[in-house]
Design a protein around this motif. Structure first.
Motif, mmCIF file in Angstrom:
data_model
loop_
_atom_site.group_PDB
_atom_site.id
_atom_site.type_symbol
_atom_site.label_atom_id
_atom_site.label_comp_id
_atom_site.label_asym_id
_atom_site.label_seq_id
_atom_site.Cartn_x
_atom_site.Cartn_y
_atom_site.Cartn_z
ATOM 1 N N LEU A 139 0.814 -1.210 0.000
ATOM 2 C CA LEU A 139 0.000 0.000 0.000
ATOM 3 C C LEU A 139 0.850 1.263 0.000
ATOM 4 N N ARG A 140 0.378 2.242 -0.740
ATOM 5 C CA ARG A 140 0.963 3.583 -0.651
ATOM 6 C C ARG A 140 -0.077 4.567 -0.139
ATOM 7 N N ALA A 152 -19.741 3.615 -0.670
ATOM 8 C CA ALA A 152 -18.567 4.440 -0.962
ATOM 9 C C ALA A 152 -17.631 3.659 -1.867
ATOM 10 N N LEU A 153 -16.771 4.375 -2.578
ATOM 11 C CA LEU A 153 -15.757 3.755 -3.425
ATOM 12 C C LEU A 153 -14.440 3.757 -2.667
ATOM 13 N N ALA A 154 -13.924 2.564 -2.390
ATOM 14 C CA ALA A 154 -12.619 2.446 -1.738
ATOM 15 C C ALA A 154 -11.548 2.374 -2.823
ATOM 16 N N VAL A 155 -10.564 3.268 -2.749
ATOM 17 C CA VAL A 155 -9.512 3.368 -3.765
ATOM 18 C C VAL A 155 -8.183 3.010 -3.125
ATOM 19 N N LEU A 156 -7.514 1.999 -3.689
ATOM 20 C CA LEU A 156 -6.230 1.564 -3.171
ATOM 21 C C LEU A 156 -5.151 1.846 -4.201
ATOM 22 N N SER A 187 -3.610 5.255 5.282
ATOM 23 C CA SER A 187 -2.473 5.729 4.504
ATOM 24 C C SER A 187 -1.256 5.971 5.391
ATOM 25 N N ALA A 188 -1.480 6.505 6.578
ATOM 26 C CA ALA A 188 -0.354 6.850 7.455
ATOM 27 C C ALA A 188 0.188 5.645 8.217
ATOM 28 N N THR A 189 -0.701 4.773 8.662
ATOM 29 C CA THR A 189 -0.289 3.692 9.557
ATOM 30 C C THR A 189 0.066 2.410 8.826
ATOM 31 N N GLU A 197 -0.894 -8.194 5.437
ATOM 32 C CA GLU A 197 -0.102 -7.639 6.537
ATOM 33 C C GLU A 197 -0.861 -6.498 7.217
ATOM 34 N N ALA A 198 -1.549 -5.676 6.394
ATOM 35 C CA ALA A 198 -2.301 -4.555 6.947
ATOM 36 C C ALA A 198 -3.432 -5.042 7.841
#
Length: 347
Positions: A139-140, A152-156, A187-189, A197-198
């Motif tokens: 992830l970035r 909602a639209l989740a954008v990765l 995004s931060a964590t 992993e997340a």
């Protein structure tokens, strides 16, 4: 009944080999007069006709028309591939092209896989096929875009530049700030981690009550991660490249077969199942014509080989599909090399 190679006479083996190799090279039936002119055979047209008649009775050769010469049957091709074929190693240029396809830039690994498969398609004049597990990007950035009061639209965004979108259901009564809070938290964590992993890290932080999120945002974070993870490695990626290669100059003579093959290539689920059946063993598997029910109608052949990681695990399957009149001796080593190249890429 088809005889084993060792039960055929030297004369029959030689005639059979020349007929098959000539047919694979030209796509045309081979006549006795043509064979009699080949240096080293030292047989009259009448002797050759007798041998070819015997081979036809064994089910190894067939005559498409009364005076058109002979061509190998599927049983004949199988006997040739299993017992007589002499493989030709890829040339330095072919090797460089295949290995170069895997080094195609810094984008997603699927792009390099697709490039390599396209190179294999071009060199073999077949359609290239590869089945690999869906790889999880690191992830970035993660964002949530409201679509309605309950969706909602989740954008990765991955570190490799890949972007994926999923529509998720919103918890009832979700406050407006929760979308932004959840996106900032992810995004931060969780940046730099894969999805699995997340999820593990999030579970640990929640268990330790260290996640700086209220209940609504926490629920949203969990939904956002779950919607990707549930179709990760369990859904393989099938890449098909080079269907247009099947429409070569010889296709005009057999358009019905080519149309049937192109229709069959649309059945991605069946193709994936076929490739998956080639996962066992180390050598390339060759399916000729009706040996595989998927491509029986078009009379096509498939050459497929498992792709193994450095630890021996099967991480995919790569192959080609084309007419039964394939240059098996040349294409099989190409598939072998492509599998080895993808093994390094996917390890």
């Amino acid at each position: 009944m088809t005889p084993p190679i060792h039960e055929m006479t030297d004369r029959a083996r030689e005639v059979f080999r020349i007929v098959v190799e000539s047919y694979l090279d030209t796509g045309q039936p081979v006549g006795s007069r043509t064979l009699s002119k080949i240096s080293g055979l030292n047989l009259s047209p009448a002797s050759i006709r007798n041998v070819m008649q015997d081979l036809e009775e064994f089910g190894l050769l067939a005559a498409p028309h009364t005076s058109a010469g002979r061509m190998p049957t599927e049983s004949g091709l199988r006997l040739f591939v299993d017992g007589m074929m002499q493989s030709h190693e890829p040339s330095p240029e072919e090797r460089a092209a295949i290995e170069g396809g895997a080094r195609g830039g810094d984008g997603p690994v699927e792009t390099a896989i697709a490039n390599t498969t396209a190179v294999l398609s071009g060199l073999s004049a077949c359609a290239g096929l590869v089945l690999v597990p869906k790889r999880e990007p690191r992830l970035r950035q993660v964002g949530f875009v409201p679509l309605s009061h309950d969706k909602a639209l989740a954008v990765l965004v991955g570190e490799d530049g890949s972007v994926e979108n999923r529509v998720i259901d919103l918890p009832p009564g979700l406050p407006a700030f929760a979308l932004e809070q959840a996106a900032n938290y992810l995004s931060a964590t969780l940046a730099g981690r894969t999805l699995s992993e997340a999820r593990a890290a999030l579970a640990q932080q929640i268990a330790r009550e260290r996640a700086a999120l209220d209940v609504a945002a926490r629920d949203l974070v969990e939904r956002g991660l779950a919607v990707w993870s549930e179709d990760g490695d369990s859904r393989p990626v099938l890449i098909v490249r080079g269907q247009a290669r099947l429409l070569d100059t010889s296709a005009a003579e057999d358009l019905d077969r080519v149309r049937q093959l192109l229709d069959e290539l649309e059945d991605k689920e069946e193709i994936a199942r076929l490739l998956d059946s080639a996962r066992e063993g180390d050598a390339a598997r060759i399916f000729i014509g009706s040996e595989n029910k998927l491509f029986a109608l078009s009379g096509s052949s498939v050459i497929a080989k498992p792709v193994r990681a450095l630890d021996g695990r099967v991480v995919g399957v790569v192959g080609v599909i084309g007419p039964t009149r394939l240059n098996y001796a040349r294409v099989v080593p190409m598939v072998d090399l492509t599998a080895a190249t993808l093994s390094r890429l996917l390890s």
